[in-house]
Every structure is written in C-alpha cells, then in structure tokens.
Design a protein around this motif. Sequence first.
Motif, PDB file in Angstrom:
ATOM      1  N   TYR A   1       0.826  -1.206   0.000  1.00  0.00           N
ATOM      2  CA  TYR A   1       0.000   0.000   0.000  1.00  0.00           C
ATOM      3  C   TYR A   1       0.861   1.257   0.000  1.00  0.00           C
ATOM      4  O   TYR A   1       0.498   2.279  -0.576  1.00  0.00           O
ATOM      5  CB  TYR A   1      -0.954  -0.022   1.198  1.00  0.00           C
ATOM      6  CG  TYR A   1      -1.880  -1.232   1.172  1.00  0.00           C
ATOM      7  CD1 TYR A   1      -2.404  -1.683  -0.043  1.00  0.00           C
ATOM      8  CD2 TYR A   1      -2.206  -1.923   2.334  1.00  0.00           C
ATOM      9  CE1 TYR A   1      -3.228  -2.799  -0.085  1.00  0.00           C
ATOM     10  CE2 TYR A   1      -3.041  -3.033   2.297  1.00  0.00           C
ATOM     11  CZ  TYR A   1      -3.542  -3.472   1.071  1.00  0.00           C
ATOM     12  OH  TYR A   1      -4.350  -4.567   1.021  1.00  0.00           O
ATOM     13  N   HIS A   2       2.003   1.147   0.649  1.00  0.00           N
ATOM     14  CA  HIS A   2       2.881   2.325   0.680  1.00  0.00           C
ATOM     15  C   HIS A   2       3.485   2.611  -0.682  1.00  0.00           C
ATOM     16  O   HIS A   2       3.532   3.755  -1.125  1.00  0.00           O
ATOM     17  CB  HIS A   2       3.973   2.136   1.745  1.00  0.00           C
ATOM     18  CG  HIS A   2       3.408   2.168   3.135  1.00  0.00           C
ATOM     19  ND1 HIS A   2       3.091   3.358   3.762  1.00  0.00           N
ATOM     20  CD2 HIS A   2       3.060   1.179   3.989  1.00  0.00           C
ATOM     21  CE1 HIS A   2       2.592   3.085   4.968  1.00  0.00           C
ATOM     22  NE2 HIS A   2       2.559   1.766   5.120  1.00  0.00           N
ATOM     23  N   VAL A   3       3.914   1.551  -1.376  1.00  0.00           N
ATOM     24  CA  VAL A   3       4.498   1.825  -2.698  1.00  0.00           C
ATOM     25  C   VAL A   3       3.425   2.313  -3.679  1.00  0.00           C
ATOM     26  O   VAL A   3       3.686   3.143  -4.536  1.00  0.00           O
ATOM     27  CB  VAL A   3       5.274   0.624  -3.303  1.00  0.00           C
ATOM     28  CG1 VAL A   3       6.538   0.355  -2.560  1.00  0.00           C
ATOM     29  CG2 VAL A   3       4.422  -0.595  -3.439  1.00  0.00           C
ATOM     30  N   LEU A   4       2.210   1.793  -3.500  1.00  0.00           N
ATOM     31  CA  LEU A   4       1.134   2.267  -4.373  1.00  0.00           C
ATOM     32  C   LEU A   4       0.826   3.734  -4.103  1.00  0.00           C
ATOM     33  O   LEU A   4       0.602   4.527  -5.018  1.00  0.00           O
ATOM     34  CB  LEU A   4      -0.128   1.420  -4.170  1.00  0.00           C
ATOM     35  CG  LEU A   4      -0.130   0.082  -4.902  1.00  0.00           C
ATOM     36  CD1 LEU A   4      -1.324  -0.766  -4.463  1.00  0.00           C
ATOM     37  CD2 LEU A   4      -0.176   0.289  -6.419  1.00  0.00           C
TER      38      LEU A   4
ATOM     39  N   GLY B   1       2.509  14.600  -9.220  1.00  0.00           N
ATOM     40  CA  GLY B   1       3.503  15.679  -9.318  1.00  0.00           C
ATOM     41  C   GLY B   1       4.443  15.788  -8.127  1.00  0.00           C
ATOM     42  O   GLY B   1       5.388  16.570  -8.163  1.00  0.00           O
ATOM     43  N   LYS B   2       4.155  15.014  -7.073  1.00  0.00           N
ATOM     44  CA  LYS B   2       5.041  15.123  -5.902  1.00  0.00           C
ATOM     45  C   LYS B   2       6.182  14.121  -6.040  1.00  0.00           C
ATOM     46  O   LYS B   2       6.258  13.111  -5.318  1.00  0.00           O
ATOM     47  CB  LYS B   2       4.249  14.862  -4.617  1.00  0.00           C
ATOM     48  CG  LYS B   2       3.222  15.936  -4.404  1.00  0.00           C
ATOM     49  CD  LYS B   2       2.519  15.771  -3.094  1.00  0.00           C
ATOM     50  CE  LYS B   2       1.433  16.828  -2.969  1.00  0.00           C
ATOM     51  NZ  LYS B   2       0.302  16.411  -2.168  1.00  0.00           N
ATOM     52  N   GLU B   3       7.042  14.450  -6.985  1.00  0.00           N
ATOM     53  CA  GLU B   3       8.048  13.454  -7.352  1.00  0.00           C
ATOM     54  C   GLU B   3       9.081  13.223  -6.265  1.00  0.00           C
ATOM     55  O   GLU B   3       9.352  12.085  -5.880  1.00  0.00           O
ATOM     56  CB  GLU B   3       8.742  13.889  -8.634  1.00  0.00           C
ATOM     57  CG  GLU B   3       7.783  13.806  -9.776  1.00  0.00           C
ATOM     58  CD  GLU B   3       8.309  14.437 -11.017  1.00  0.00           C
ATOM     59  OE1 GLU B   3       9.542  14.523 -11.169  1.00  0.00           O
ATOM     60  OE2 GLU B   3       7.484  14.851 -11.836  1.00  0.00           O
ATOM     61  N   GLU B   4       9.665  14.344  -5.810  1.00  0.00           N
ATOM     62  CA  GLU B   4      10.760  14.182  -4.859  1.00  0.00           C
ATOM     63  C   GLU B   4      10.324  13.418  -3.622  1.00  0.00           C
ATOM     64  O   GLU B   4      11.013  12.522  -3.150  1.00  0.00           O
ATOM     65  CB  GLU B   4      11.308  15.546  -4.462  1.00  0.00           C
ATOM     66  CG  GLU B   4      12.363  15.974  -5.462  1.00  0.00           C
ATOM     67  CD  GLU B   4      12.981  17.303  -5.107  1.00  0.00           C
ATOM     68  OE1 GLU B   4      13.100  17.589  -3.908  1.00  0.00           O
ATOM     69  OE2 GLU B   4      13.331  18.041  -6.042  1.00  0.00           O
ATOM     70  N   GLU B   5       9.142  13.813  -3.142  1.00  0.00           N
ATOM     71  CA  GLU B   5       8.629  13.164  -1.950  1.00  0.00           C
ATOM     72  C   GLU B   5       8.453  11.657  -2.169  1.00  0.00           C
ATOM     73  O   GLU B   5       8.867  10.829  -1.347  1.00  0.00           O
ATOM     74  CB  GLU B   5       7.281  13.810  -1.587  1.00  0.00           C
ATOM     75  CG  GLU B   5       6.799  13.423  -0.228  1.00  0.00           C
ATOM     76  CD  GLU B   5       5.405  14.005   0.038  1.00  0.00           C
ATOM     77  OE1 GLU B   5       5.056  15.018  -0.612  1.00  0.00           O
ATOM     78  OE2 GLU B   5       4.693  13.426   0.871  1.00  0.00           O
ATOM     79  N   SER B   6       7.876  11.325  -3.329  1.00  0.00           N
ATOM     80  CA  SER B   6       7.623   9.906  -3.572  1.00  0.00           C
ATOM     81  C   SER B   6       8.930   9.134  -3.720  1.00  0.00           C
ATOM     82  O   SER B   6       9.039   8.002  -3.243  1.00  0.00           O
ATOM     83  CB  SER B   6       6.752   9.722  -4.809  1.00  0.00           C
ATOM     84  OG  SER B   6       7.414  10.220  -5.947  1.00  0.00           O
ATOM     85  N   ILE B   7       9.907   9.742  -4.355  1.00  0.00           N
ATOM     86  CA  ILE B   7      11.199   9.050  -4.505  1.00  0.00           C
ATOM     87  C   ILE B   7      11.817   8.805  -3.135  1.00  0.00           C
ATOM     88  O   ILE B   7      12.260   7.696  -2.818  1.00  0.00           O
ATOM     89  CB  ILE B   7      12.171   9.865  -5.390  1.00  0.00           C
ATOM     90  CG1 ILE B   7      11.612   9.968  -6.815  1.00  0.00           C
ATOM     91  CG2 ILE B   7      13.556   9.238  -5.414  1.00  0.00           C
ATOM     92  CD1 ILE B   7      12.384  10.867  -7.729  1.00  0.00           C
ATOM     93  N   LYS B   8      11.793   9.873  -2.327  1.00  0.00           N
ATOM     94  CA  LYS B   8      12.388   9.761  -1.006  1.00  0.00           C
ATOM     95  C   LYS B   8      11.740   8.609  -0.208  1.00  0.00           C
ATOM     96  O   LYS B   8      12.425   7.776   0.381  1.00  0.00           O
ATOM     97  CB  LYS B   8      12.195  11.084  -0.252  1.00  0.00           C
ATOM     98  CG  LYS B   8      13.410  11.450   0.605  1.00  0.00           C
ATOM     99  CD  LYS B   8      13.299  12.844   1.173  1.00  0.00           C
ATOM    100  CE  LYS B   8      12.814  12.777   2.624  1.00  0.00           C
ATOM    101  NZ  LYS B   8      12.297  14.041   3.122  1.00  0.00           N
ATOM    102  N   GLN B   9      10.442   8.581  -0.276  1.00  0.00           N
ATOM    103  CA  GLN B   9       9.739   7.558   0.502  1.00  0.00           C
ATOM    104  C   GLN B   9       9.974   6.156  -0.037  1.00  0.00           C
ATOM    105  O   GLN B   9      10.074   5.198   0.717  1.00  0.00           O
ATOM    106  CB  GLN B   9       8.252   7.877   0.534  1.00  0.00           C
ATOM    107  CG  GLN B   9       8.011   9.191   1.249  1.00  0.00           C
ATOM    108  CD  GLN B   9       6.564   9.355   1.659  1.00  0.00           C
ATOM    109  OE1 GLN B   9       5.850   8.370   1.769  1.00  0.00           O
ATOM    110  NE2 GLN B   9       6.145  10.578   1.878  1.00  0.00           N
TER     111      GLN B   9
END
Lengths: 186, 735
Positions: free
Chosen positions: B38-41, B50-58
């Motif tokens: 669920y977290h990766v989804l 559009g929240k790329e950086e945040e998603s990459i970091k996580q």
Amino acid sequence: MTSIKPFQIDDLFAIDPVNLDPLTENFNISFYTSYLIDHPNLFYKSIEPNNEISGYMMGKIEGQLSKKELHCHITAVTINQEYRRIGLASKLCLLLETIKEVQNTLFIDLFVKVTNTLGKILYEKLGYGVYRRVIGYYGKEYPTEKIPNDEIDAFDMRKALPMDKDKETVRDNGELFNVFPNEVVF
Amino acid sequence: MISESDQEIIDLVDRGQLTYALSLLNRKLTKFPQKSLYHVLKNKILFKSGKEEESIKQNVAILNQYPSDPMTIDILSNFFQDLDMENESNLAYENIIKRFPANNEKLAKIWFENSIEKYDYKLLNKIFMYLNKESKRDYKMWFILSYYLLIVYGDVDEKSKNLYLTLGLKLISNLEDLNNQEIWVYVQFLRLKEDYEMIEGILSDRELDLELQIIFLETLKLNRSWKKLNEYCDKLLFKENFDDFDTWKLYLLSSKELGVAYGKLKPELPSTRNGLLCAIELDKLFDKSTDSSIETYYDKFNNKLCCYPDLKSYELPSTIIDKIKKANIDSNLITLVNNQKFHKSLDNWDIYSKFKHLPVAEFDSNPLNDLTIESINDLDSVRKVIMLSHLLASDPFNYKLKLYLLQIHSQLNSNDSIIPIYKSLKIKMVQHENLSHTLTFSTFSKDSLSYFIDIFRFYLTSRQEMINSIIDAFNKGVYNKLPSFIKFGSNLKNSISLNFTVYKILQTTFILNDTGYTNYFSNYLLKNKKLIIGEWTDNRDFKTANYARIDTHDTVIKLKLLIYTIIFETKENEVNKLFKFYNKMISHSASFTKFENLIFKLYYNILKIVKVKSNQNEMDSLLNYITKNLKIDKLKQQGLIPENVLSSDMSYNLSNLIELIRIIEFVNKKITSVLRKLNLDQLKSDIKSLELTKLQFDAIDKINFEFPIEFDFEPILTDFKSSIHQSISNLINNI
Ligand SMILES: CC(C)(COP(=O)(O)OP(=O)(O)OC[C@H]1O[C@@H](n2cnc3c(N)ncnc32)[C@H](O)[C@@H]1OP(=O)(O)O)[C@@H](O)C(=O)NCCC(=O)NCCS
C-alpha cells in the motif's frame, strides 16, 4: 538452387513473398514460436541464393503411441510462386520423413480442403491417401450433422511410416468416412 | 496471490484514476498500516500527482526496509526503472535475494520474467548468476547463454567480451553429457573463439540436428578437413537423400581438394534442378566454361518460373541469347516470361494479347503480369494506376500488382484507395510490421482510424507473446532459437512501424477531432518517452515488389510524436528535455521541404509559447511569427500546393496543416488560451475555398489517356477521380 535451413522467428520479417499468397495462413506470433520451441526440427525453410526464402514447412508431433495415434502433423507447407512446380513442396514433405523424431511415429497427416484438388494430387503423388473426411472443418459454425459440404469440409490425408508395420493407421476409401472436427483432435 | 481489491487499486493507479484509488488505498492503510504494497502504491500516486521528490524519497526508504512481497518489489522496481534509477530498480530484487537466500529461486525467476522486455543482457546475466546458485543444470545453462547474449547483443567492449567468452567457455566445458541444444551453446562460444578444431572434435560422431549439421559442414570446410567433409556430404547427399545445394557445393569442393577429377564428378550430379545448377558451379570450380551447363539447365527449366532467378547471376552464353531471340510467340508462356526477363524487354504487349485469356491455377498470380509491370514503367502515375487496376481485375490475387498499386496511390492523392487494397492482401499480424508503411498516405476517416487501432493491438499482443515465448524457450532449453527470439522481440519493441502506427492514430484522431483515444495514447506516449526519443528499429520490407519506393517520412514521424509528447507532458523539466531534443532534431534535418520547414518552425513557436517559459517580448515575437505565417497566401508561397497538383505532397501538406490547426485548438481548449488570438476561422475558410479537387481534375483532364492496350478505362478513371474527391473531402470536411 535450394538449400534447407532451420526456420528462425525473425524469418517472419522476410517471408512476405511466400505469405502474401492468398491460401497461406498468417498466424499470431506465439503460434510460430510454439512450433519453434516444441518442434524446432520440424520447422524449416528452403532458401535460394541471397538467402531469399522460397518456402517453409511447419510440422509437429502429437498423439499417443498407446492409442496408435502418435504421428507427425503438417501444419503448413507453402512455396513462393516463383519457385512452384519444381517439386519444392514435395521435397519439404519428403524431408520430414528423414527426421528421427518423425521416424519414431506411425504416420504423417495433414488437412486439405476438399476442393483443393491440386493439393490433394500433390500429396497423393507423395504416397498420402485420404483417411477420412472432416465435416465442416473450415466452417464458421460447428456442424451438427454429418452432411458433406465441399466448401467447408477437409480431407484428413495420411501416409503410414515404417513404424506402422501393419499399415494400421491408413485405409482405403477414406473419402467415405465422415467425422466431426472434434474427432481429429489429438 | 494478490487479492481482488488490491488488484483493483493497482489497475486504477495504472489507468490514472488517482483520486478514487487513493481513497480506497487510505482505507486499506488504516487497516493494514504495515503492508508495504500500500505504501508503494501510495507513492506511485504521489509521483503521478507531481510530488516526485517526496515519492522518490519515501520509496528509497521502503527499499531500505527490504520488502519481500513480490508484487511490492515489482512495483518498486518499475517505479525506479521509469525514473532511470537502474540501480535502485535492481536493488529492489537483489537486496532480498541476497538477504534471504531461501527465497532466491522464486524471486529471481520473477525478476527474470519481469526484466525480459528490457532486453538488458547485463541484467539477465546478473539475474542468472543468482539463479545459478541453485545449482540446477538449467540455470547453469541460462547463465552460460547469457554470456553469449552479452557478447553478441550487449553493448560491451572487447576486453569484456574476451572475459565473458572465457567465463562462458569455462562453465560449459565443465558440464558433462551435453544434449544437442547445450552443444549448440558450447559451439557458439567456440566459434567466437575461432576454435574450429575443438568444434570438429565435439561434433564428430554425434547425431546432429539440422542446426548443428550446418555448423559442422562449415567447420570442416574451415579446417580443410576435406576427407571428413567429403564423407559427410556423401552420406547426406547419397545415403540420406538430403538434396541441399550448399551441401552439394561442399561435396564438389572437398572432392576437388582430394584430387577427384572434373570428369568423374560431373556424371555424379543428378539432372534435378540442384544437380544442374551444381554442374554450373562445378565448371566454375574447375575454371571451365559454364556455357554448356547453363544451356542444359535452361533447356530443362525454361518453362519454370525459377529459371530467371536461378540464372540471372550467371552470364548467359550466346547460344541461349540466340534461343531467346528466336523463341517465337508460340512458345510456352512461362518460357516467354523468362526470356523477356533475361532480355529485359519492356515491350511485352504482343505476348500479353496472346496469353491474357490463358487460365492459371485459381489462386495463383498470372506470370504474364511480371512482364506488364515492367512495361508500364514509363507511364505517368495516373495512367499507371489505371493500367494496374485494369490488370488486377483479371488477376485478383496478384500481390505484386497490389503492392505496386499501393506505391503509386502513394504518389497521388487517391489516399482513399489505399486501405481497401491493403486489406485485400489479407495482411495480418507481423505482416503489418513489414508492410504497414504502404499505408503512409492512407486517408483520414473513422474506418482508417479503427484499422490502425487494430494494427496497434497486434503490437500489444505480440509484445506479451514474445515475453512468454522467451520464458518458455528458456524453460524448455531451446537455446538455439533463443538469440533470434530475443533479437526479434527487441526489434519489435520499438520499431518504426509501431511508432508509425501510433502516429497515424494520433494524427487521425486530431484531424477527425475524435477524442476517444486521446487519453490512452497520451498516456502511452508519456510512458514510452524513452522509446520515442530512442533509436527505432526498422524491419520494414522494402524488397518485395518494390517498384516505386514510398516516401515514409521517418524523421517527420519522430518529430510529430515528439510534439505530441511535449504537448501532453506536464512536467516542466521533462518538457525542457524533450524540447531540446526537438530542436536538435530539426536543426539536423536537412531534407525537409519548404513546407515541412515552415510547419516545424510553427510548431517550434507554438511549443515555446505554450510549454516552455519565455518572457513577454519573446512571446510576442513568437506569436507574431505564427500569425504572419498561418495565412493562406503565405502557406501557398511556402509550397502548400505542390507544383504538380496531382502529387501526394498535396494531401500530405494539407494533412500536416490541418493537424497543426487541430493541435492549436487542442492547446486552446486544454492548456492555455494564449493562442486564441490566431484567426483560425479565416484560415479554415480559405483552405476550404482552395478547390483542390477541381485543380486535380483539371490536371487529369489534360492527360492523354493513351494506353499500350485497348480497354475501357473510363470506369477505372471515374473511380480514381472519386477517390481523389473523397480523400480531399475527408480532410477538408473535418475543419
Ligand atoms: C500447393 C503448393 C505447396 C505446391 O507447391 P509446389 O512446390 O509447386 O509443389 P510441387 O512442385 O512439389 O508439386 C508436386 C505435384 O503437385 C501437383 N501440383 C502442385 N501445384 C500444382 C498446380 N498449380 N497445378 C497443377 N498441379 C499442381 C502436380 O501434380 C505436381 O507435380 P508436377 O509438377 O510434376 O506436375 C504451392 O502451390 C503453394 O504454396 N500453395 C499455397 C499454399 C497452400 O495451398 N498450401 C497447402 C496445400 S494443402
């Protein structure tokens, strides 16, 4: 000046002159790959100088020995028009009989449209005979009665191989034996 | 196993229905806050919004927690893959495999199956290295084969190649009891090493399949093992009746090397086609005149169509040239056809008149038309269309006539006639890959759109089919087919024909203003950006019946796909990257026509205004350029209407222009209103008043419709004109 080479999947990029023939089927890719994977020795091509592909043979082994049904089936044999009537199709068919896997089976068979007189003659010359008539084999709907219809019926033609010593897998007057398509599935 | 409700969320995310997906996901997360899937989804949704950086970091954080559920790993790996974070993408699998060796096999197999489509041979090698830890024979072979693939297809330097060769060879030479497939792999390494002695040793005294038999013959020749070669050929040719030209040639060569005399060999050759052609080769081998052998072949085979291709590379003796000259019209048709071909005769109409009613087998082509095709070469395109259509009427299965017709329609504006002819060829499946370029000039209609969608479906299915086939071939150990499977798969993955199909769909949907597919294909482009920019493979068949090569505008297709991608792209940095690429491409393309140049300049300005940040002054001047040039007079000046009004440049230019108008309208509606100032209505009405059909009909009326044979050409001409009319109105009526 024909040489025989194994068929490879990328030959599909180079067989337009053969496959643009109106009677030659074009299948989806996995149909070809399944033959290459499961019967690599029974899928070969004839080539001319410059590697031009003049024709090919696609065959498979199916059926069980215990039921006396183990055989080689010719799925397709087709020749570029420029190289027809010089015995090439006959040669590709005869070559099958020299392959070990085929020699270990009882017979070779194939289907030909009842109306394809030329095809029938070709195979008769090679020693094949009609084993049975498959009602509605090429029809759009599954037949409910065994009523012959030349337009959609197929002849199932067979040639017995040396393994079938008593010639049990072939018969005379096969044209009079009518069967439904589900009876020819192995 | 993945639950149905989880699958639903995954599908929603893939389809871009993010809000709904997120709401379902949040519910799941409250219940199962620990579940990494669920977290990766959720991060995928974040990324897509559009929240790329945040998603990459996580996701990097998740990566470091070593999630072990295969679906999570797959999504995580693809996430990084899409961002070109190759290392992280692999680590998603590798971390777990290293940490929990018990999971090794299952996970490495999934990794392998999910990676096939990358056609990344280094990666395959790495995955198989892990699988090989299982010490199963199959995995060892996979690992070995991957070294071979790396050497022949991988982008690696000489030094690495040598290393892989050594490693591969070492591994395989340690295996015992190799079957023919494994031997095949072994032999490939030895060939790379040019160790033919070893190959000879391995293949001698084995029962060989055709694949190995060919290699064995070639090896014996290279090793000059003449006696062995001679005996082997003798066995194949005379005992096993393997009537194979290459084998015959090797038989003759090895015999000569062993000192067998010409006079002894000649009578050994049978009077079959291969035998008679070998006699010519035998003459050449012994430096003797080939005349008499060529004549013997000609005398026997002049009534077969193979005669011409068989003999065309030899110099014909004067005796045959005399025979050809003397052959009268009473000869057999095929003999005459061959003779005319040898003679390169263009005047074949007497033969045509005599034989035109001779029946041929029901589905065969009439060989007579091999001649007529040559004879119409000097006619102008319009008369060619008429002649070809006439000939086709009595030879309805002749694919050469049809392909020729497609090529000629592509030089004219009878675009409407193209798809029906193509369809009548019953082209299916991979044949589209080979031949769909003949649809370059097809018309813009709902029917053609759905036809291209059908073609596109072939690519979707075949992509998956190739992946499955490769997996199957590995599993069944059919190694001698695998390199070509892999090559074929990678050639199909990003081919010009595929990209052409995508372009045709987009262009048609825009021209027709049919938005039904826009969403799907804009997603497709954004997902496949790398492929669009990357190198395209070319598997098209320009050989078969190629009488007038079609101008396929490959660079234009690439540029247009790039334009669409830029239009659909919302991320600024991506837009900038693509725009740079676009500029580079137009500045390196020297071969544009004046009109194409203008179109791409206009796109440059449009993209710059709409997608790339510019200052107001610059914007004004860009807009000014568009306003000035999007006027009918200006467009005409730049070659909108070609000098030869019958040339397909007309509909080609027109379609480019209408597509541009549509793209501006799309931008106005969906992206920004800055281009609203352009007076498109005026332009549209000016285009409508161009009377392009009339211009063409006037030009046709000036043609002197004389033909080398007599027939009623009027009905064909009428059809042809109505095709032009229809094709032009398909374009004009849509604006
Ligand atoms: C049917 C086909 C495979 C024959 O190929 P081919 O190489 O020309 O066949 P061969 O030269 O081996 O022919 C052997 C015999 O078949 C018969 N035959 C084949 N084609 C014939 C034709 N067009 N007209 C008359 N007889 C024909 C002849 O008796 C011939 O012997 P002959 O030439 O000594 O008279 C070829 O025409 C073809 O590819 N057709 C399209 C595909 C197809 O229909 N395949 C399946 C047939 S079941």
